[in-house]
Design an enzyme around this catalytic site. Structure first.
Site, mmCIF file in Angstrom:
data_model
loop_
_atom_site.group_PDB
_atom_site.id
_atom_site.type_symbol
_atom_site.label_atom_id
_atom_site.label_comp_id
_atom_site.label_asym_id
_atom_site.label_seq_id
_atom_site.Cartn_x
_atom_site.Cartn_y
_atom_site.Cartn_z
ATOM 1 N N SER A 1 12.289 22.050 -16.332
ATOM 2 C CA SER A 1 11.017 22.693 -16.605
ATOM 3 C C SER A 1 11.295 24.016 -17.306
ATOM 4 O O SER A 1 12.312 24.653 -17.065
ATOM 5 C CB SER A 1 10.293 22.932 -15.281
ATOM 6 O OG SER A 1 9.443 24.044 -15.389
ATOM 7 N N LYS B 1 13.632 22.443 -11.177
ATOM 8 C CA LYS B 1 13.084 21.112 -11.437
ATOM 9 C C LYS B 1 14.005 20.188 -12.215
ATOM 10 O O LYS B 1 14.721 20.596 -13.108
ATOM 11 C CB LYS B 1 11.791 21.244 -12.251
ATOM 12 C CG LYS B 1 10.696 21.974 -11.496
ATOM 13 C CD LYS B 1 9.785 21.035 -10.803
ATOM 14 C CE LYS B 1 8.788 20.475 -11.791
ATOM 15 N NZ LYS B 1 7.900 19.556 -11.127
ATOM 16 N N HIS C 1 0.821 -1.208 0.000
ATOM 17 C CA HIS C 1 0.000 0.000 0.000
ATOM 18 C C HIS C 1 0.860 1.266 0.000
ATOM 19 O O HIS C 1 0.425 2.305 0.484
ATOM 20 C CB HIS C 1 -0.962 0.034 1.209
ATOM 21 C CG HIS C 1 -1.691 -1.246 1.421
ATOM 22 N ND1 HIS C 1 -2.932 -1.503 0.891
ATOM 23 C CD2 HIS C 1 -1.341 -2.376 2.093
ATOM 24 C CE1 HIS C 1 -3.316 -2.717 1.234
ATOM 25 N NE2 HIS C 1 -2.380 -3.271 1.970
ATOM 26 N N GLU D 1 8.511 8.371 -16.790
ATOM 27 C CA GLU D 1 7.103 8.768 -16.959
ATOM 28 C C GLU D 1 6.580 8.375 -18.331
ATOM 29 O O GLU D 1 5.464 7.869 -18.472
ATOM 30 C CB GLU D 1 6.955 10.284 -16.792
ATOM 31 C CG GLU D 1 7.067 10.754 -15.365
ATOM 32 C CD GLU D 1 7.065 12.271 -15.282
ATOM 33 O OE1 GLU D 1 6.237 12.806 -14.545
ATOM 34 O OE2 GLU D 1 7.875 12.920 -15.966
#
Ligand code: ARG
Length: 461
Positions: free
Chosen positions: A279, A285, A158, A292
């Site tokens: 970014s 960033k 979890h 991804e």
């Protein structure tokens, strides 16, 4: 046949210009040209061996086909809008090069058995390419596992801290997943490795062909046993797509873990800059674009699988033009899988692990709670009661902001007399992991045993 369609004999009116384009598959299936020409060469040689055509006719056709292949490979081939598909394009050009004798190539053959054969040859090759790339990735997991046998890490259920493990165990979990993928691909390979050529349109042929000889030339292990099934069957393509989906799903789970573990909140691992981007607005960033995108690409694989299953659902025997739509999804799945397997292996090889942070995190979150309960069980406390006692112990610590190691004998006795007898405080992530000596467990002993087996397996690859 230049300028005229191969099937124009029974037609009196021209094809609607939109239909011509709609019907064409050349832009997609031209990548089958190598298999197509290889298949044609074997077929035409067989026709001569069986005295169905003359030797000199076969020689001329083989020479012409080789020339066509050379032209396509070096980019000199002029594809025409009117070349419906790769089979027609090759034959059209063959006719231009060697003249009317080219028309003998299609004796005892149909595009139906031709395309099914070409496609199987393509899938066989793609399967072996992919299993090679998966093996490569497995080796990266193996190497990382060997490097991180001493690295202790939390594990999760979890996504909540569960039990301490050796990080090698995490890497090797992926080794096992991808091992199943290879075995799945190789299993479907067996069913792909059956040659449909010689089934002709659907009924077989009047000519005394030698299918076994052609199969041996083309590297097929068997010939199909029912011509109707052979030209209608695309199960091998569905299986290939399922195998791709499954592998992509595994890569996507890995990618997701990398996104999580490299996040600044976790900071357990770091991806080299080569696999990240910045970014355009936020200068601080460093985004994990590669994992991804791997995660995102997985949707396509599932889409391709469903599109082919849907295509085949309810199709009557044998060939139907619907089946021309079988190649695009498969080619895309093949391309995408090659790219995400290659990137995953490179990325995993370059992954940096923050051992200290992982070790520290392994000491937090009461991850040795199961071990405390197990020790009570060894003093013949029923597991359910032990679970309850340790649950209270965790709450006690949490309320006071302390960990198991901070507990005094008096506190332990106060909770349950047996707790004071089992050395709650001397449980470390390492001793916890090394208690898991069961086969497949996370102890050094179990992991080392698995690594030894693996090394034997790897020698057979
Ligand atoms: N381009 C076709 C395909 O990929 C080749 C087979 C055509 N056969 C036919 N009967 N029209 O399916």
């Amino acid at each position: 046949m230049t300028g005229k369609k191969a099937w124009s004999g029974r037609f009196t009116e021209p094809t609607h210009p939109l239909v011509e384009r709609f019907n064409a598959s050349l832009s997609v299936d031209k990548r089958l040209y190598r298999s197509d020409i290889k298949g044609s060469i074997a077929h035409v040689k067989m026709l001569a061996r069986q005295k169905i055509i003359l030797n000199k006719e076969s020689t001329a056709i083989v020479r012409g086909l080789k020339e066509v292949e050379r032209e396509i490979t070096c980019g000199a081939f002029g594809f025409h809008d009117r070349d419906e598909d790769i089979h027609m394009a090759v034959e059209r050009r063959l006719t231009e090069i060697i003249g009317a004798v080219a028309g003998k190539l299609h004796t005892a053959r149909s595009r139906n058995d031709q395309v099914a054969t070409d496609f199987r040859m393509y899938v066989k090759e793609a399967t072996l390419e992919i299993t090679g790339l998966i093996r490569n990735l497995q080796q990266v997991f193996y190497k990382q596992a060997k490097k991180h046998i001493d690295t202790l890490s939390p594990s999760y259920t979890h996504l909540q801290p569960a039990q301490p493990i050796r990080l090698a165990h995490w890497f090797l979990a992926y080794y096992e997943m991808f091992d199943r993928d290879v075995s799945r691909f190789l299993d479907s390979y067996k069913r792909t490795d059956v040659m449909p050529l010689g089934s002709a349109a659907l009924a077989g042929t009047n000519f005394p062909i030698d299918r076994e000889w052609v199969a041996s030339q083309l590297g097929f292990s068997a010939v199909s046993r029912n011509s109707l099934d052979a030209v209608a069957d695309r199960d091998f393509a569905v299986e290939f797509l399922f195998c791709c989906s499954m592998t992509a799903t595994h890569l996507s789970r890995l990618a997701e873990e990398l996104v999580i573990f490299t996040s600044s909140e976790f900071s357990a691992m770091e991806l080299p800059d080569a696999f990240c981007t910045g970014s355009s607005i936020m200068p601080q960033k460093k985004n994990p674009d590669v994992p991804e995108l791997i995660r995102g690409k997985t949707g396509r694989f599932n889409g391709h699988l469903i599109s082919l299953l849907t295509l085949l659902k309810g199709l009557p025997l044998a060939y139907n033009k619907d089946m021309q739509e079988d190649k695009e999804p498969l080619f895309d799945a093949h391309d995408q899988l090659v790219s995400i397997l290659t990137l995953s292996a490179d990325m995993l090889g370059a992954l940096r692990v923050d051992k200290e942070r992982l070790a520290k995190r392994s000491e937090q979150g009461f991850m040795t709670a199961v071990d405390v309960a197990d020790r009570l069980v060894m003093l013949s406390v029923p597991f359910r009661s032990a679970h309850e006692i340790v649950g209270r112990l965790v709450r006690h610590c949490e309320d006071r902001g302390i960990t198991f190691t901070d507990l005094t004998d008096a506190e332990l006795k106060g909770m349950d007399p047996k707790l004071a007898r089992i050395g709650v405080g001397d449980l470390t992530p390492e001793s916890s992991a090394d208690g898991k000596k069961s086969v497949g467990g996370t102890s050094r002993q179990s992991i080392s045993a698995r690594i030894k087996e693996m090394e034997k397996e790897m020698k057979k690859w």
